[in-house]
Scaffold this active site. Sequence first.
Site, PDB file in Angstrom:
ATOM      1  N   SER A 116      39.678  50.035  47.837  1.00 56.69           N
ATOM      2  CA  SER A 116      38.957  51.034  47.060  1.00 56.69           C
ATOM      3  C   SER A 116      39.357  52.441  47.516  1.00 56.69           C
ATOM      4  O   SER A 116      40.507  52.839  47.356  1.00 56.69           O
ATOM      5  CB  SER A 116      37.449  50.780  47.174  1.00 56.69           C
ATOM      6  OG  SER A 116      36.723  51.456  46.186  1.00 56.69           O
ATOM      7  N   ASP A 140      36.599  43.190  38.815  1.00 60.30           N
ATOM      8  CA  ASP A 140      36.557  44.617  39.098  1.00 60.30           C
ATOM      9  C   ASP A 140      36.224  45.334  37.790  1.00 60.30           C
ATOM     10  O   ASP A 140      36.448  44.786  36.699  1.00 60.30           O
ATOM     11  CB  ASP A 140      37.937  45.091  39.583  1.00 60.30           C
ATOM     12  CG  ASP A 140      37.969  45.437  41.062  1.00 60.30           C
ATOM     13  OD1 ASP A 140      37.087  46.202  41.492  1.00 60.30           O
ATOM     14  OD2 ASP A 140      38.869  44.963  41.774  1.00 60.30           O
ATOM     15  N   HIS A 163      35.114  43.331  43.039  1.00 60.37           N
ATOM     16  CA  HIS A 163      35.557  44.469  43.830  1.00 60.37           C
ATOM     17  C   HIS A 163      35.335  44.261  45.330  1.00 60.37           C
ATOM     18  O   HIS A 163      36.006  44.891  46.153  1.00 60.37           O
ATOM     19  CB  HIS A 163      34.793  45.714  43.369  1.00 60.37           C
ATOM     20  CG  HIS A 163      35.276  46.991  43.975  1.00 60.37           C
ATOM     21  ND1 HIS A 163      36.413  47.636  43.555  1.00 60.37           N
ATOM     22  CD2 HIS A 163      34.768  47.756  44.991  1.00 60.37           C
ATOM     23  CE1 HIS A 163      36.592  48.736  44.260  1.00 60.37           C
ATOM     24  NE2 HIS A 163      35.608  48.835  45.130  1.00 60.37           N
TER      25      HIS A 163
END
Length: 302
Positions: free
Chosen positions: A148, A232, A264
């Site tokens: 991320s 995601d 995610h």
Amino acid sequence: MEVNREDLDFAYSPSRWSKRLPADKIAEDHLQVGKEAFEKAKLQFDHELDVVYTEDNVCLNLFHPKTVMPDAPVLIYIHGGYWQLVCEGDGAHLALGLQNNGIIVVCPKYTIAPKGTMQQMVNEIRQAVVFVAKRYPKTRGIFLSGHSAGGHLAAMCLPVDWTAFGLKQDIIKGMLLFSGVFDVTPLVHTYVNKPLKMTEAEAKAVSPVKYIKESCQLSKHCKIIAAVGEHDPPAFLQQSEDYCQQLENGGMSVKYVVVPGKDHFDIVHSMSLGNKNMMTQELLKLISMCAMARPSDEVTQG
């Protein structure tokens, strides 16, 4: 067409796209799973915690396999948390998954918002690369991975002239980027920017997509894998796909992977499974391919 604030917030809220847990539970679960992995890694590895790597006393954690060669590959893993949360345990998932392969794992911290600015974080991670290169001058290769926000910070190490730091330009052999943010500008108008306080110009200045030409010129040797979870947010999938396409158009070796069934968060958790996990296999292939030949020392002499 202009997108309103509420739609942008939803588009960039990974917790609201997971199929595993409610949105208000998944971040807490992510931190708890990371803490458990961190404690397990401390038991299974020789480790050094809170090693200072900047003049401002920013620290990193080191995990060494019980048996490690002087020229062992080194993986630098950069945690996520939207640049405003410390997910210290994230790197432990990779350390656990790689523990039987003689790879050193380094997990740098960085000064998160609101205390730290985005440019400051970028600079700190670049300092971490220099620190690691000088600490392990005989390594067969340094590799970067990040999740991320950490994927973003890793990518910002591509458009760097490493010779200015006394290193060989090909210091970073490869990267595995999990669900990264490569164009930061859409986040200026979301909840994410509240502690970051970025302007449009500042967001552009720290967006990897704005440095495609420089990345391809300075890091053409570096092999990239960009992985996203099936669950995601679509905006994250699109960002990774677009970034990969631009790097590939510039001549870099790039692989874009959508991991089935993962979101995610658990795309990183599953790295602790070692060879049972597809992305751990991909990372090991990357390291094996790029670190097979013994290079000259990464730190220039003289």
